[in-house]
Design an enzyme around this catalytic site. Structure first.
Site, PDB file in Angstrom:
ATOM      1  N   CYS A   1      -9.053 -28.450  -7.671  1.00 26.66           N
ATOM      2  CA  CYS A   1      -9.276 -27.071  -7.383  1.00 26.66           C
ATOM      3  C   CYS A   1      -8.986 -26.736  -6.103  1.00 26.66           C
ATOM      4  O   CYS A   1      -8.601 -25.645  -5.762  1.00 26.66           O
ATOM      5  CB  CYS A   1     -10.174 -26.315  -8.237  1.00 26.66           C
ATOM      6  SG  CYS A   1     -11.844 -26.530  -7.512  1.00 26.66           S
ATOM      7  N   ASP A   2      -9.836 -27.388  -5.045  1.00 26.46           N
ATOM      8  CA  ASP A   2      -9.787 -27.123  -3.727  1.00 26.46           C
ATOM      9  C   ASP A   2      -8.378 -26.960  -3.172  1.00 26.46           C
ATOM     10  O   ASP A   2      -8.105 -26.250  -2.017  1.00 26.46           O
ATOM     11  CB  ASP A   2     -10.546 -28.096  -3.025  1.00 26.46           C
ATOM     12  CG  ASP A   2     -11.858 -28.713  -3.646  1.00 26.46           C
ATOM     13  OD1 ASP A   2     -11.937 -28.785  -4.775  1.00 26.46           O
ATOM     14  OD2 ASP A   2     -12.478 -29.434  -2.728  1.00 26.46           O
TER      15      ASP A   2
END
Length: 396
Positions: free
Chosen positions: A182-183
């Site tokens: 997700c980063d």
């Protein structure tokens, strides 16, 4: 059948997560994140000369105190690493908001030092993150050498399949998306969106659109309206039985959403989907804000974490203030949230300008100390302050 594929994905990515670095332990100088943060034995007193008031003057004073301290501390360690790339965004935002030319001058020096090149890994979103700074400076100065290395590299990627090829989770296969954690939504898509705005080429937005919704389908919890860090967390739970949703990981996502929406035209066909996800996440985060205005490392088990986590919290304040300023979030509903959040952030500034209570580099909720500080959180803090100054100026 979908359940089977999901379970296979979990198994393939189970060995993904590296052990988070312990606070205070420096990485080796050969590591590009060297100098990104530390935990000193003594941190001194907290600042007593700052106000949490949402006035342009009070916000500017806090931003300068933190920004000047961080620039003096870390300038010699500047690298192309994602850790510093997040800081550079904050310096650029502060340079425009305050304004402070020495922040932009430092970014120009960094761009020249790196010859305006991205990191060494061709398709790695972490190594693309510094491109945001290059493109932002290009939009101001229109110097082709600031643009061409990033544009050329992303153009090569356009012709590649949307699958992971570098630093992939162990056991990955050819169906693992390029943005599999997700980063990466903060590190990669905003640069593609900037490039669209510079060139007008819709294929850059289309590249975001393909990648975003593949990864979102895998990691976004439609019930909780939060993101798992990656597929290895889909079936991991806190001690209270709730799913693990990492604060900074979700901060990367909602800040990335804001940056993509900033560049995406109203006419883009799937823009409403991004707006809807932004609003869903903002509403969920609003509902779990701590009494001190901040969020804990594990979002759904606040009682397990004694300290608030400033990096995730700063990204939330930034994104919600941005949403208010653009009319995407209701001012009456979200102004109290950002007011409390900013007050909480300011309460973790030390007398010398150190911003504390920041989780070190990692991939999951973990412990740290009140004085722990890392550059990416300062970037988020400066971004938040810049949006809040804009909000305060409009209100006045």
């Amino acid at each position: 059948m979908q359940t089977i594929y999901r379970q296979i994905g979990i198994v393939l990515l189970a060995l993904l997560i590296p052990a988070p670095q312990a606070g205070g332990q420096k990485t080796q100088p050969s590591d590009p994140s060297f100098g990104a943060g530390d935990t000193p034995d003594q941190s001194g007193p907290l600042a007593s000369d700052l106000s949490p008031a949402l006035t342009p003057e009070a916000i500017a004073k806090a931003m300068r105190k933190v920004g000047d301290w961080q620039l003096g501390k870390s300038r010699s360690d500047f690298s192309q690493d994602w850790t510093f790339a997040a800081l550079y965004r904050g310096f650029l935002a502060a340079a425009d908001s305050l304004p402070e030319n020495h922040y932009r001058d430092a970014m120009l020096d960094a761009g020249k030092k790196f010859d305006w090149k991205l990191g060494p890994r061709e398709t790695e979103a972490d190594d693309h993150a510094i491109g945001y700074m290059y493109l932002d400076l290009y939009r101001r100065d229109h110097d082709a050498k600031m643009l061409e290395p990033t544009k050329s590299q992303l153009d090569r990627i356009l012709s590649m399949p949307n699958v992971c090829t570098e630093t992939c989770p162990e056991g990955h296969d050819q169906t693992t998306p390029m943005w599999w954690w997700c980063d990466s939504f903060f590190m990669g898509p905003p640069i593609w969106a900037e490039l669209y705005n510079i060139t007008g080429r819709k294929e850059y937005l289309d590249h975001i659109d393909r990648g975003w919704w593949v990864t979102s389908k895998l990691l976004y919890d439609e019930k909780e309206h939060l993101y798992s860090r990656d597929a290895s967390f889909l079936d991991k739970h806190e001690a209270n039985g709730k799913k693990i949703f990492w604060s900074r990981g979700n901060g990367w996502v909602i800040a990335g959403l804001a940056e993509v929406l900033q560049e995406m035209p109203e006419s883009y066909p799937s823009r409403p989907k991004y707006v809807a996800q932004f609003r869903e996440m903002a509403a969920r985060l609003k509902s779990i804000q701590g009494a001190d205005g901040l969020w804990r490392p594990g979002l759904l088990n606040a009682a397990a974490y004694p300290l608030p986590e400033v990096s995730g919290s700063a990204f939330y304040v930034y994104a919600m203030a941005w949403g208010i300023n653009r009319g995407i979030l209701d001012r009456a509903a979200y102004l109290p949230v950002v007011q409390k959040g900013w007050a909480g952030l300011v309460s973790h500034i030390y007398a010398d300008g150190r911003l504390g209570s920041i989780q070190p580099i990692g991939a999951a909720p973990d412990a740290f100390k009140p004085q722990t500080s890392y550059v990416y959180s300062v970037g988020a803090f400066l971004m938040a302050g810049s949006e809040l100054r804009h909000l305060a100026q409009n209100h006045q």
